[in-house]
Scaffold this active site. Structure first.
Site, PDB file in Angstrom:
ATOM      1  N   ALA A  16       0.859  -1.203   0.000  1.00 60.00           N
ATOM      2  CA  ALA A  16       0.000   0.000   0.000  1.00 60.00           C
ATOM      3  C   ALA A  16       0.888   1.244   0.000  1.00 60.00           C
ATOM      4  O   ALA A  16       0.614   2.224  -0.718  1.00 60.00           O
ATOM      5  CB  ALA A  16      -0.906  -0.015   1.233  1.00 60.00           C
ATOM      6  N   SER A  36      -8.065   1.358   6.922  1.00 63.45           N
ATOM      7  CA  SER A  36      -7.331   0.350   7.679  1.00 63.45           C
ATOM      8  C   SER A  36      -8.298  -0.265   8.687  1.00 63.45           C
ATOM      9  O   SER A  36      -9.348   0.323   8.966  1.00 63.45           O
ATOM     10  CB  SER A  36      -6.164   1.022   8.417  1.00 63.45           C
ATOM     11  OG  SER A  36      -5.604   0.137   9.352  1.00 63.45           O
ATOM     12  N   ARG A  37      -7.901  -1.409   9.239  1.00 61.68           N
ATOM     13  CA  ARG A  37      -8.720  -1.977  10.319  1.00 61.68           C
ATOM     14  C   ARG A  37      -8.589  -1.111  11.566  1.00 61.68           C
ATOM     15  O   ARG A  37      -9.380  -1.242  12.483  1.00 61.68           O
ATOM     16  CB  ARG A  37      -8.283  -3.420  10.600  1.00 61.68           C
ATOM     17  CG  ARG A  37      -8.560  -4.376   9.458  1.00 61.68           C
ATOM     18  CD  ARG A  37      -7.788  -5.659   9.628  1.00 61.68           C
ATOM     19  NE  ARG A  37      -6.352  -5.401   9.693  1.00 61.68           N
ATOM     20  CZ  ARG A  37      -5.436  -6.293  10.041  1.00 61.68           C
ATOM     21  NH1 ARG A  37      -5.806  -7.521  10.345  1.00 61.68           N
ATOM     22  NH2 ARG A  37      -4.158  -5.972  10.071  1.00 61.68           N
ATOM     23  N   HIS A  79      -8.624 -10.756  -0.445  1.00 58.47           N
ATOM     24  CA  HIS A  79      -8.962 -10.045  -1.681  1.00 58.47           C
ATOM     25  C   HIS A  79     -10.423 -10.246  -2.095  1.00 58.47           C
ATOM     26  O   HIS A  79     -11.098  -9.309  -2.519  1.00 58.47           O
ATOM     27  CB  HIS A  79      -8.045 -10.487  -2.838  1.00 58.47           C
ATOM     28  CG  HIS A  79      -6.612 -10.079  -2.648  1.00 58.47           C
ATOM     29  ND1 HIS A  79      -5.608 -10.469  -3.503  1.00 58.47           N
ATOM     30  CD2 HIS A  79      -6.006  -9.324  -1.695  1.00 58.47           C
ATOM     31  CE1 HIS A  79      -4.447  -9.966  -3.095  1.00 58.47           C
ATOM     32  NE2 HIS A  79      -4.668  -9.278  -1.992  1.00 58.47           N
ATOM     33  N   LYS A  97      -1.994  -9.058  -6.679  1.00 54.91           N
ATOM     34  CA  LYS A  97      -1.769 -10.469  -6.968  1.00 54.91           C
ATOM     35  C   LYS A  97      -1.447 -11.170  -5.652  1.00 54.91           C
ATOM     36  O   LYS A  97      -0.959 -10.485  -4.727  1.00 54.91           O
ATOM     37  CB  LYS A  97      -0.663 -10.684  -7.995  1.00 54.91           C
ATOM     38  CG  LYS A  97       0.614  -9.849  -7.863  1.00 54.91           C
ATOM     39  CD  LYS A  97       1.410  -9.883  -6.617  1.00 54.91           C
ATOM     40  CE  LYS A  97       2.008 -11.200  -6.208  1.00 54.91           C
ATOM     41  NZ  LYS A  97       2.852 -11.062  -4.962  1.00 54.91           N
TER      42      LYS A  97
HETATM   43  N1  LIG Z   1       2.975  -6.201  -6.717  1.00 51.94           N
HETATM   44  C1  LIG Z   1       3.988  -6.383  -5.871  1.00 51.94           C
HETATM   45  O1  LIG Z   1       5.152  -6.143  -6.173  1.00 51.94           O
HETATM   46  C2  LIG Z   1       3.692  -6.870  -4.492  1.00 51.94           C
HETATM   47  C3  LIG Z   1       4.679  -6.797  -3.520  1.00 51.94           C
HETATM   48  C4  LIG Z   1       4.348  -7.190  -2.221  1.00 51.94           C
HETATM   49  C5  LIG Z   1       3.082  -7.669  -1.961  1.00 51.94           C
HETATM   50  N2  LIG Z   1       2.157  -7.750  -2.955  1.00 51.94           N
HETATM   51  C6  LIG Z   1       0.795  -8.246  -2.667  1.00 51.94           C
HETATM   52  O2  LIG Z   1       0.129  -7.292  -1.858  1.00 51.94           O
HETATM   53  C7  LIG Z   1      -0.663  -7.954  -0.885  1.00 51.94           C
HETATM   54  C8  LIG Z   1      -0.255  -7.429   0.488  1.00 51.94           C
HETATM   55  O3  LIG Z   1       1.125  -7.696   0.711  1.00 51.94           O
HETATM   56  P1  LIG Z   1       2.025  -6.800   1.709  1.00 51.94           P
HETATM   57  O4  LIG Z   1       3.415  -7.310   1.547  1.00 51.94           O
HETATM   58  O5  LIG Z   1       1.751  -5.369   1.515  1.00 51.94           O
HETATM   59  O6  LIG Z   1       1.449  -7.303   3.112  1.00 51.94           O
HETATM   60  P2  LIG Z   1       1.503  -6.553   4.513  1.00 51.94           P
HETATM   61  O7  LIG Z   1       2.677  -5.636   4.580  1.00 51.94           O
HETATM   62  O8  LIG Z   1       1.346  -7.610   5.549  1.00 51.94           O
HETATM   63  O9  LIG Z   1       0.195  -5.641   4.494  1.00 51.94           O
HETATM   64  C9  LIG Z   1      -1.093  -6.190   4.359  1.00 51.94           C
HETATM   65  C10 LIG Z   1      -2.118  -5.234   4.940  1.00 51.94           C
HETATM   66  O10 LIG Z   1      -3.388  -5.855   4.809  1.00 51.94           O
HETATM   67  C11 LIG Z   1      -4.203  -5.539   5.904  1.00 51.94           C
HETATM   68  N3  LIG Z   1      -4.777  -6.787   6.472  1.00 51.94           N
HETATM   69  C12 LIG Z   1      -6.075  -7.108   6.505  1.00 51.94           C
HETATM   70  N4  LIG Z   1      -6.276  -8.279   7.105  1.00 51.94           N
HETATM   71  C13 LIG Z   1      -5.056  -8.727   7.469  1.00 51.94           C
HETATM   72  C14 LIG Z   1      -4.611  -9.876   8.184  1.00 51.94           C
HETATM   73  N5  LIG Z   1      -5.465 -10.813   8.609  1.00 51.94           N
HETATM   74  N6  LIG Z   1      -3.302 -10.013   8.406  1.00 51.94           N
HETATM   75  C15 LIG Z   1      -2.422  -9.092   7.976  1.00 51.94           C
HETATM   76  N7  LIG Z   1      -2.790  -7.963   7.319  1.00 51.94           N
HETATM   77  C16 LIG Z   1      -4.096  -7.783   7.079  1.00 51.94           C
HETATM   78  C17 LIG Z   1      -3.350  -4.771   6.904  1.00 51.94           C
HETATM   79  O11 LIG Z   1      -3.711  -3.396   6.775  1.00 51.94           O
HETATM   80  P3  LIG Z   1      -4.531  -2.668   7.906  1.00 51.94           P
HETATM   81  O12 LIG Z   1      -3.924  -3.105   9.210  1.00 51.94           O
HETATM   82  O13 LIG Z   1      -4.301  -1.249   7.600  1.00 51.94           O
HETATM   83  O14 LIG Z   1      -5.967  -3.055   7.805  1.00 51.94           O
HETATM   84  C18 LIG Z   1      -1.920  -4.971   6.427  1.00 51.94           C
HETATM   85  O15 LIG Z   1      -1.120  -3.855   6.656  1.00 51.94           O
HETATM   86  C19 LIG Z   1      -0.463  -9.451  -1.093  1.00 51.94           C
HETATM   87  O16 LIG Z   1      -1.536  -9.971  -1.837  1.00 51.94           O
HETATM   88  C20 LIG Z   1       0.826  -9.543  -1.896  1.00 51.94           C
HETATM   89  O17 LIG Z   1       0.886 -10.632  -2.791  1.00 51.94           O
HETATM   90  C21 LIG Z   1       2.441  -7.342  -4.201  1.00 51.94           C
END
Ligand SMILES: NC(=O)c1ccc[n+]([C@@H]2O[C@H](COP(=O)([O-])OP(=O)(O)OC[C@H]3O[C@@H](n4cnc5c(N)ncnc54)[C@H](OP(=O)(O)O)[C@@H]3O)[C@@H](O)[C@H]2O)c1
Length: 327
Positions: A16, A36-37, A79, A97
């Site tokens: 994000a 956010s949550r 998602h 993704k």
């Molecule tokens: N395109 C790319 O290059 C790329 C790179 C990395 C990741 N991604 C994708 O992006 C997505 C998120 O990855 P990320 O690395 O950003 O993950 P992350 O740092 O763990 O962040 C995920 C966010 O989702 C929310 N969330 C809602 N329910 C959750 C739960 N049960 N456990 C953990 N977080 C939860 C949280 O936001 P709130 O606390 O604010 O609600 C958390 O900050 C994945 O699908 C991943 O495949 C894509």
């Protein structure tokens, strides 16, 4: 044509933040809202990235009338629920993704999007990198001849505990959905629809794939050999091979700026196509282009393809013994 796209970001994690950073370099956009949550996390994010409104729950973003498009940046397992909620709120969507956990969930999103006449695209940012588009153009022009095979890998040793989304089955853990989707999606981009898959995997004690290797059989007979790993560094390159030569996208291929063409008749040439900023601006620009042109899908990353690729991942997970509760 210069309508400002009012973006909302759902989730405040790593990707994000990368996306909010990228939006600074996209013309005619406004970062209208973040959800956010926790309100605290949303407010912190809003202050850091200059977002107008901070919501302490996801529903408030789905209902926010001042948002045109929502970027879904939660773990894969969320998602489907997040996308359905935002479509019911009338939002266009860019969904990270892997698009969902399985084909059924992907199909449900696609069906609702079509019923509501709302735009949805999987955030497969690799397809919009300038080097990738130029590589595709050169291949389509016959530069390496008749394309028959492809090799691609994506791996790194993940420094994360068993509860982290990369390894937690409840969050859609495993190398295939996090990394394998890149070789799979780009193999389909270059070699066309996939009609069969055969693979092997090494599983963690929790039953998700630490690593996997698989062969794709494309319509027309071409073959792709792909691998992904959360336990080993791999070069993370992608090579497309034809009867006149090959085109190699340098590591890490998923956001590369460089490729090399080597021809049978001799000689190698290197090409360089810089991306904008961290590389996420290109997918945001594609969403903007589609919305301004009234398109409900991107021709570069159509919904039916996202659904079909989730089906290939379902088949592969069944072969190697990885099951999620929603399967
Ligand atoms: N395109 C790319 O290059 C790329 C790179 C990395 C990741 N991604 C994708 O992006 C997505 C998120 O990855 P990320 O690395 O950003 O993950 P992350 O740092 O763990 O962040 C995920 C966010 O989702 C929310 N969330 C809602 N329910 C959750 C739960 N049960 N456990 C953990 N977080 C939860 C949280 O936001 P709130 O606390 O604010 O609600 C958390 O900050 C994945 O699908 C991943 O495949 C894509």
């Amino acid at each position: 044509m210069d309508k400002v796209i009012r973006w909302g970001i759902l989730g405040t994690g790593k990707i994000a933040k990368a996306f909010a950073t990228a939006l600074r370099e996209v013309p005619d956009v406004e970062l209208a809202a973040v959800a956010s949550r926790s309100l605290e996390s949303a407010s912190e994010f809003a202050a850091q990235y200059g977002v107008k409104r901070a919501h302490g729950n996801y529903q408030a973003l789905a209902d926010d009338a001042g948002v045109d498009a929502v970027y879904i940046a939660t773990p894969h397992a969320m998602h489907h629920e997040n996308a359905i909620m935002c479509l019911q709120g009338g939002k266009a969507l860019l969904v990270e993704k892997a698009f969902t956990l399985n084909r059924r969930q992907a199909q449900e999103i696609a069906s609702l999007a079509r019923e509501r006449k709302l735009f949805v695209m999987e955030a497969m940012w690799t397809r919009f990198q300038p080097a990738m588009l130029e590589a595709k153009r050169m291949i389509d022009m016959g530069e390496i001849g008749n394309v028959r095979s492809l090799q691609a890998d994506f791996g790194f040793p993940a420094d994360a505990g068993p509860e982290h989304r990369l390894f937690n089955p409840a969050l859609g853990g495993g190398s295939l959905l996090d990394l394998g989707i890149y070789p799979l999606s780009m193999a389909a981009f270059f070699l066309g629809p996939v009609k069969g898959v055969r693979g092997y995997g090494e599983l963690t004690p929790a039953g998700v794939d630490m690593q996997a290797s698989f062969v794709l059989h494309h319509e027309g007979g071409a073959l792709s050999a792909c691998s992904c790993s959360l336990s080993a560094w791999t070069p993370t390159t992608l090579t497309i091979c034809g009867d006149k030569g090959y085109l190699r996208l340098h590591g890490r291929f998923h956001h590369t700026e460089r490729f090399t063409i080597g021809l049978n008749r001799g000689g190698e040439r290197e090409f360089h196509y810089p991306r904008i900023g961290n590389g996420y601006a290109h997918e945001a620009m594609e969403v903007g282009r589609c919305l301004r042109e009234g398109l409900l899908e991107s021709p570069e990353m159509p919904l039916d393809e996202s659904v079909a690729l989730m089906g290939i991942l379902d088949e592969l997970r069944a072969q190697i013994g990885v099951r999620y509760v929603v399967d």
